[in-house]
Every structure is written in structure tokens, then in C-alpha cells.
Design a protein around this motif. Structure first.
Motif, short mmCIF file in Angstrom:
data_model
loop_
_atom_site.label_atom_id
_atom_site.label_comp_id
_atom_site.label_asym_id
_atom_site.label_seq_id
_atom_site.Cartn_x
_atom_site.Cartn_y
_atom_site.Cartn_z
N HIS A 52 -20.34 15.08 -21.25
CA HIS A 52 -19.01 15.24 -20.97
C HIS A 52 -18.69 16.07 -19.74
CE1 HIS A 52 -19.14 17.89 -24.14
NE2 HIS A 52 -18.54 18.55 -23.58
N ILE A 53 -17.73 15.79 -19.20
CA ILE A 53 -17.19 16.82 -17.92
C ILE A 53 -15.68 17.11 -18.51
CG2 ILE A 53 -18.34 15.74 -16.11
CD1 ILE A 53 -15.85 14.51 -15.01
N TYR A 54 -15.64 18.52 -18.08
CA TYR A 54 -14.19 18.89 -18.35
C TYR A 54 -13.02 18.58 -17.55
CZ TYR A 54 -17.40 21.57 -21.52
OH TYR A 54 -18.18 21.47 -22.24
N SER A 55 -11.81 18.75 -18.19
CA SER A 55 -10.59 18.32 -17.54
C SER A 55 -10.30 19.39 -16.34
CB SER A 55 -9.63 18.65 -18.54
OG SER A 55 -8.27 18.55 -18.22
N VAL A 58 -8.64 23.29 -18.20
CA VAL A 58 -9.30 24.13 -19.21
C VAL A 58 -8.78 25.58 -19.17
CG1 VAL A 58 -11.55 24.99 -19.92
CG2 VAL A 58 -11.27 22.64 -19.25
N LYS A 65 -13.96 24.05 -15.12
CA LYS A 65 -13.11 22.74 -15.24
C LYS A 65 -13.30 22.17 -13.75
CE LYS A 65 -9.20 25.57 -13.59
NZ LYS A 65 -8.12 25.99 -13.84
N THR A 66 -13.28 20.69 -13.91
CA THR A 66 -13.28 19.59 -12.77
C THR A 66 -12.01 20.21 -11.77
OG1 THR A 66 -14.18 18.00 -14.00
CG2 THR A 66 -13.27 17.61 -12.02
N TYR A 101 -11.82 17.41 -22.23
CA TYR A 101 -12.93 16.89 -21.39
C TYR A 101 -13.01 15.29 -21.58
CZ TYR A 101 -15.04 16.63 -26.07
OH TYR A 101 -15.40 16.25 -27.30
N TYR A 128 -17.58 20.32 -10.84
CA TYR A 128 -17.62 20.09 -11.95
C TYR A 128 -18.81 20.56 -12.86
CZ TYR A 128 -21.32 16.66 -11.54
OH TYR A 128 -22.49 16.18 -11.17
N THR A 130 -20.82 19.72 -16.50
CA THR A 130 -21.21 18.76 -17.52
C THR A 130 -21.98 19.33 -18.61
OG1 THR A 130 -22.09 16.47 -17.77
CG2 THR A 130 -23.23 17.84 -16.22
N CYS A 136 -25.42 23.04 -21.38
CA CYS A 136 -24.60 22.62 -20.11
C CYS A 136 -25.50 22.90 -19.13
CB CYS A 136 -23.48 23.87 -20.05
SG CYS A 136 -22.24 23.52 -21.62
#
Length: 150
Positions: A52-55, A58, A65-66, A101, A128, A130, A136
Motif C-alpha cells: 500500500h501507499i499512504y494518503s 497522514v 505521505k504521498t 492508505y 511516496y 510503500t 517499508c
């Protein structure tokens, strides 16, 4: 001596074959002109299962965060902030907090006001991070150039 050198070479080649760079996220881009002076750009992440990638939203003390940085130019201006769909929200032990995420795919959108008649491309950089349930990967910076059709 030659046998030792040969053995060392074989061991190094074998170790190098196991070292793979993990790239669980692939980015793709598109743009759509809404009118002569407005467009929207789409930045889509396709994420491998289990990752997953983060919003963009965060909290402090959490993962990277992205984020999106658009190259400043006289040809266009940004309209508002980059939007995202509703993320998954979950507590992560690694960060001791709730994080937001995305899994599988996510498309971020940015509206653009065009100042010049013929803007060739919207350029910038995204960052980003992941993760999966075990680790991570280091944050990654990706340059982008999104052609703007006529």
C-alpha cells in the motif's frame, strides 16, 4: 589460488542474482482538457497485492505521505489542492497511530488553469512510500511529465 578466485567470483554472481530491486508501485499519467483555459491531470498508482501507499493526509510521526510538487511556470496555475479518493484508515503498530492508505489502485487529480494557449505538458515530481505487513521501502521520488492534448 585460481580455484579460490573462481569460487569467490561464483559466490558474488550468485549473491547478486538474489538482490532484486522491489518496485511494487507503477505510476501512469493522463490529462484531459475541460475547456480552453482549464484541464485536469490524473496521476494513477497501480499497487501490487499486499502493498500500500499512504494518503496525502497522514499525521505527524507517521509514514511519508504521498505528495506532489508541480513545476512552477507562467503557462498554468494549480486550482486547489491535489484530490484523492477516500482512503483506508487503520492502526499500524509500526507507527503507533492510525494511518490512511491505498491498496491496488488510486488516482489522484489536480485541476489546472491554463494561462497560455498551447501548454505542451504539466511537469513535476511526486514522492511516496510503500509498505506491506512486514516492511517499508525507502521513500521514492518520481519525476513526471504529463502531455496535455489539444
Amino acid at each position: 589460488m585460481k580455484k579460490l578466485l573462481l569460487l569467490m567470483t561464483v559466490l558474488l554472481i550468485n549473491a547478486a542474482s538474489y538482490a532484486q530491486i522491489e518496485t511494487p508501485v507503477k505510476w501512469s499519467y493522463a490529462a484531459k482538457k475541460l475547456s480552453n483555459n482549464e484541464a485536469v491531470v490524473f496521476l494513477r498508482a497501480t499497487i501490487q497485492d499486499g502493498w500500500h501507499i499512504y494518503s496525502q493526509n497522514v499525521g505527524d510521526g507517521g509514514p511519508i505521505k504521498t505528495s506532489f510538487k508541480f513545476t512552477p511556470t507562467k503557462e498554468y496555475t494549480l486550482v486547489g489542492k491535489t484530490s484523492e479518493p477516500t482512503p483506508i484508515k487503520k492502526y499500524e503498530d509500526a507507527f503507533k497511530m492510525n494511518v490512511t492508505y491505498f491498496e491496488k489502485t488510486v488516482t489522484f487529480q489536480q485541476k489546472i488553469k491554463l494561462k497560455a494557449g498551447n501548454v505542451a505538458a504539466i511537469k513535476g515530481q511526486l514522492e511516496y512510500m510503500t509498505c506491506n505487513d512486514k516492511k517499508c521501502l525507502p521513500p521514492e521520488d518520481v519525476d513526471f511529465s504529463i502531455p496535455l492534448g489539444k
